[in-house]
Design a protein around this motif. Sequence first.
Motif, PDB file in Angstrom:
ATOM      1  N   ARG A 138      13.386 -40.195 -41.575  1.00 36.32           N
ATOM      2  CA  ARG A 138      14.214 -38.988 -41.656  1.00 36.32           C
ATOM      3  C   ARG A 138      13.375 -37.718 -41.495  1.00 36.32           C
ATOM      4  O   ARG A 138      13.837 -36.717 -40.968  1.00 36.32           O
ATOM      5  CB  ARG A 138      15.012 -38.952 -42.963  1.00 36.32           C
ATOM      6  CG  ARG A 138      16.130 -39.978 -42.951  1.00 36.32           C
ATOM      7  CD  ARG A 138      17.183 -39.755 -44.035  1.00 36.32           C
ATOM      8  NE  ARG A 138      18.131 -40.860 -44.009  1.00 36.32           N
ATOM      9  CZ  ARG A 138      19.264 -40.869 -43.321  1.00 36.32           C
ATOM     10  NH1 ARG A 138      19.610 -39.821 -42.611  1.00 36.32           N
ATOM     11  NH2 ARG A 138      20.065 -41.913 -43.336  1.00 36.32           N
TER      12      ARG A 138
ATOM     13  N   THR B 183      14.184 -35.055 -38.674  1.00 40.80           N
ATOM     14  CA  THR B 183      14.441 -33.680 -39.109  1.00 40.80           C
ATOM     15  C   THR B 183      13.499 -32.710 -38.403  1.00 40.80           C
ATOM     16  O   THR B 183      13.905 -31.606 -38.021  1.00 40.80           O
ATOM     17  CB  THR B 183      14.312 -33.584 -40.644  1.00 40.80           C
ATOM     18  OG1 THR B 183      15.291 -34.449 -41.220  1.00 40.80           O
ATOM     19  CG2 THR B 183      14.549 -32.166 -41.135  1.00 40.80           C
TER      20      THR B 183
ATOM     21  N   ARG C 219      14.867 -31.924 -35.087  1.00 42.18           N
ATOM     22  CA  ARG C 219      16.009 -31.003 -35.144  1.00 42.18           C
ATOM     23  C   ARG C 219      15.571 -29.589 -35.451  1.00 42.18           C
ATOM     24  O   ARG C 219      16.114 -28.613 -34.908  1.00 42.18           O
ATOM     25  CB  ARG C 219      17.007 -31.480 -36.202  1.00 42.18           C
ATOM     26  CG  ARG C 219      17.733 -32.711 -35.721  1.00 42.18           C
ATOM     27  CD  ARG C 219      18.682 -33.221 -36.790  1.00 42.18           C
ATOM     28  NE  ARG C 219      19.525 -34.248 -36.236  1.00 42.18           N
ATOM     29  CZ  ARG C 219      20.007 -35.275 -36.932  1.00 42.18           C
ATOM     30  NH1 ARG C 219      19.719 -35.388 -38.210  1.00 42.18           N
ATOM     31  NH2 ARG C 219      20.774 -36.165 -36.348  1.00 42.18           N
ATOM     32  N   ILE C 220      14.599 -29.458 -36.335  1.00 44.58           N
ATOM     33  CA  ILE C 220      14.122 -28.116 -36.669  1.00 44.58           C
ATOM     34  C   ILE C 220      13.457 -27.483 -35.452  1.00 44.58           C
ATOM     35  O   ILE C 220      13.638 -26.291 -35.178  1.00 44.58           O
ATOM     36  CB  ILE C 220      13.165 -28.156 -37.891  1.00 44.58           C
ATOM     37  CG1 ILE C 220      13.954 -28.513 -39.155  1.00 44.58           C
ATOM     38  CG2 ILE C 220      12.456 -26.818 -38.068  1.00 44.58           C
ATOM     39  CD1 ILE C 220      13.103 -28.642 -40.413  1.00 44.58           C
TER      40      ILE C 220
ATOM     41  N   SER D 116      20.175 -23.184 -41.093  1.00 40.59           N
ATOM     42  CA  SER D 116      20.119 -24.592 -40.717  1.00 40.59           C
ATOM     43  C   SER D 116      18.725 -25.170 -40.996  1.00 40.59           C
ATOM     44  O   SER D 116      18.592 -26.272 -41.545  1.00 40.59           O
ATOM     45  CB  SER D 116      20.519 -24.732 -39.245  1.00 40.59           C
ATOM     46  OG  SER D 116      19.918 -25.851 -38.663  1.00 40.59           O
TER      47      SER D 116
ATOM     48  N   ARG E  57      17.776 -28.100 -43.845  1.00 40.18           N
ATOM     49  CA  ARG E  57      17.089 -29.347 -43.481  1.00 40.18           C
ATOM     50  C   ARG E  57      15.828 -29.539 -44.330  1.00 40.18           C
ATOM     51  O   ARG E  57      15.510 -30.655 -44.743  1.00 40.18           O
ATOM     52  CB  ARG E  57      16.741 -29.333 -41.992  1.00 40.18           C
ATOM     53  CG  ARG E  57      17.983 -29.415 -41.107  1.00 40.18           C
ATOM     54  CD  ARG E  57      17.632 -29.646 -39.649  1.00 40.18           C
ATOM     55  NE  ARG E  57      18.763 -29.423 -38.773  1.00 40.18           N
ATOM     56  CZ  ARG E  57      19.790 -30.256 -38.628  1.00 40.18           C
ATOM     57  NH1 ARG E  57      19.835 -31.359 -39.340  1.00 40.18           N
ATOM     58  NH2 ARG E  57      20.778 -29.967 -37.800  1.00 40.18           N
TER      59      ARG E  57
ATOM     60  N   LEU F  50      14.914 -32.504 -46.951  1.00 43.75           N
ATOM     61  CA  LEU F  50      13.681 -33.305 -46.958  1.00 43.75           C
ATOM     62  C   LEU F  50      13.036 -33.329 -48.330  1.00 43.75           C
ATOM     63  O   LEU F  50      12.553 -34.358 -48.787  1.00 43.75           O
ATOM     64  CB  LEU F  50      12.664 -32.726 -45.971  1.00 43.75           C
ATOM     65  CG  LEU F  50      12.890 -33.018 -44.506  1.00 43.75           C
ATOM     66  CD1 LEU F  50      11.704 -32.500 -43.698  1.00 43.75           C
ATOM     67  CD2 LEU F  50      13.071 -34.522 -44.278  1.00 43.75           C
TER      68      LEU F  50
ATOM     69  N   GLU G 126      22.281 -30.715 -46.412  1.00 49.63           N
ATOM     70  CA  GLU G 126      22.040 -30.516 -44.994  1.00 49.63           C
ATOM     71  C   GLU G 126      23.348 -30.341 -44.234  1.00 49.63           C
ATOM     72  O   GLU G 126      23.423 -29.598 -43.259  1.00 49.63           O
ATOM     73  CB  GLU G 126      21.263 -31.714 -44.435  1.00 49.63           C
ATOM     74  CG  GLU G 126      20.694 -31.427 -43.052  1.00 49.63           C
ATOM     75  CD  GLU G 126      20.266 -32.686 -42.318  1.00 49.63           C
ATOM     76  OE1 GLU G 126      20.504 -33.789 -42.828  1.00 49.63           O
ATOM     77  OE2 GLU G 126      19.725 -32.537 -41.226  1.00 49.63           O
TER      78      GLU G 126
END
Lengths: 224, 224
Positions: B78, B82, B85-86, B199, B203, B207, B215
Motif C-alpha cells: 500500500r 500510495t 498516487r501522490i 488528497s 493519503r 499511510l 483516504e
Amino acid sequence: MREIFEAELQQLGDGLVDMSRLVESAIGRAGTALLEADHQLAQDVIASDHEIDRLERELDERCVHLLAQQAPVATDLRIVITALRISATLERMGDLARHVAEVARGRYPGQAVAPAARDTFVRMHDAAVHVAGRTTELLQTRDVHLAAEVEKDDDALDALHQETFAAMLAPGWTGTPQETIDVTLLGRYYERFGDHAVSVARRITFLVTGDFDSEHAPSHRAEV
Amino acid sequence: MREIFEAELQQLGDGLVDMSRLVESAIGRAGTALLEADHQLAQDVIASDHEIDRLERELDERCVHLLAQQAPVATDLRIVITALRISATLERMGDLARHVAEVARGRYPGQAVAPAARDTFVRMHDAAVHVAGRTTELLQTRDVHLAAEVEKDDDALDALHQETFAAMLAPGWTGTPQETIDVTLLGRYYERFGDHAVSVARRITFLVTGDFDSEHAPSHRAEV
C-alpha cells in the motif's frame, strides 16, 4: 496460477468497461440536462456519480489484491498499474460530468449556456458523448485504431473550447457575468473530459503495443 | 532483503519531497508572476514544469521496479501504491502552477487579475504557498497533525474561491469578459491546487494511521 491471473486480469478489464459505460451515460445525460435545462436529469447525474466512485474503489482493491497475491512482473505488472491509473482517470471523467450537471441544476429553471454559445455547446455535447463511446469501445476491444479516433474527438473538443473564448471575447458578446463564468467553467469541464479520454486511449495503446513513449507523449493540451 | 526494501522506500519518500519542493517553488513564483505581471518569472515557471514531470516518471519507474523486485504485500504494498498516487497528484499541482503562470504570461504587460479581485488573489496566493509548504513538511515529517493544517488551508482557498464569484456577480463588477474569464479560471486553478494538497494529506494520514476511511473520506469539494 496463470489461468487464475488471466481470469483476474479479464475481470479488471471488465470493471474498466463498466466504469466507462457509466461515464458515457453520465456525460450524455449531463449534456442533455444542460441544454434542455432538465432539473431532474441533472439531479440524477449528480446522484449517480457515487456509483462510479464505488466501482473505482472496488477495482483498486482488486488491483491491490492481485499485486499482493500474484506478485506479477514485467508486462503483467504494468497492466495492473495501468488499470489503476485508468480507473482514476475514469473517476475524474465522472466528476466532470457531475460538474456539468451541477451547473445545469444551479441555473434551473434558467439556461446556463448563453444563447451566443449554445450552438458550440451542442457540438461539445456531441463530441463528448462520442469520445466517451469510443473510450468504452477501446477498453472493450483494445483496437488501437480507436485511439486515433479519440485523439481526433479531443481535437474537436479543443477547437470548440477555443470557440467559446472567441464568442465571449467578440464585441457582440452580451452575456452577463454569470453567463461568462458558466461558459468558461463548462468549456473547461468539456475540454478536460476530452484530455482524460486521450489519457485512457494512450494508456491502452501502451498496453497493446508496449510503446511506452506513446503513454507519456507530451500533450499540446493543458493537463490539470 | 528487508534493509534494501526499507532503503528503497526511503528513496521513494525523498523523491516525493523533492517533487513537492518543486511544486512549492512553482506555485510561489507563479503567483508572484501573476500579481506583479512578471513575464520572465512566468516563463521560468512554465519552462521548469517539465522537471516535475520528469521526477514523476522517475518515481513511477522506481515504484514499478520495487513492485517487480520485492513483491511487497500488505502495508508495504500500500505504501508503494500510495507513492504512485501522490506523485500523480503532485504532478497535477505542478500543472496548475503552470496554468497560473500561463495566464500571467498571456496578459503581459497587462494584469490578468481585475482590480476588484486583486486582494482576493493576494490572499489565494498566500494560502496556496502555505498549503504547498505544509504539504512538503507533511511528506517529510509524516506528522499527521499537519494534515489538519492542510485541510484548514484548503478551506481558506475554498472560501476565497467563493469570494471571486461574489466579486464577479456583484452589481459593481466592471470587469471585461477577458477579466471575468481569467478570474474564473485562476480561481478554479487555485481551488484545485488546494484539493490536491488535501488528497496528498489524506493519503499520508492513511499511510501513518492505517485508517483507510480517511483516504476515501468524501470531500465537500469538487474533485475534477
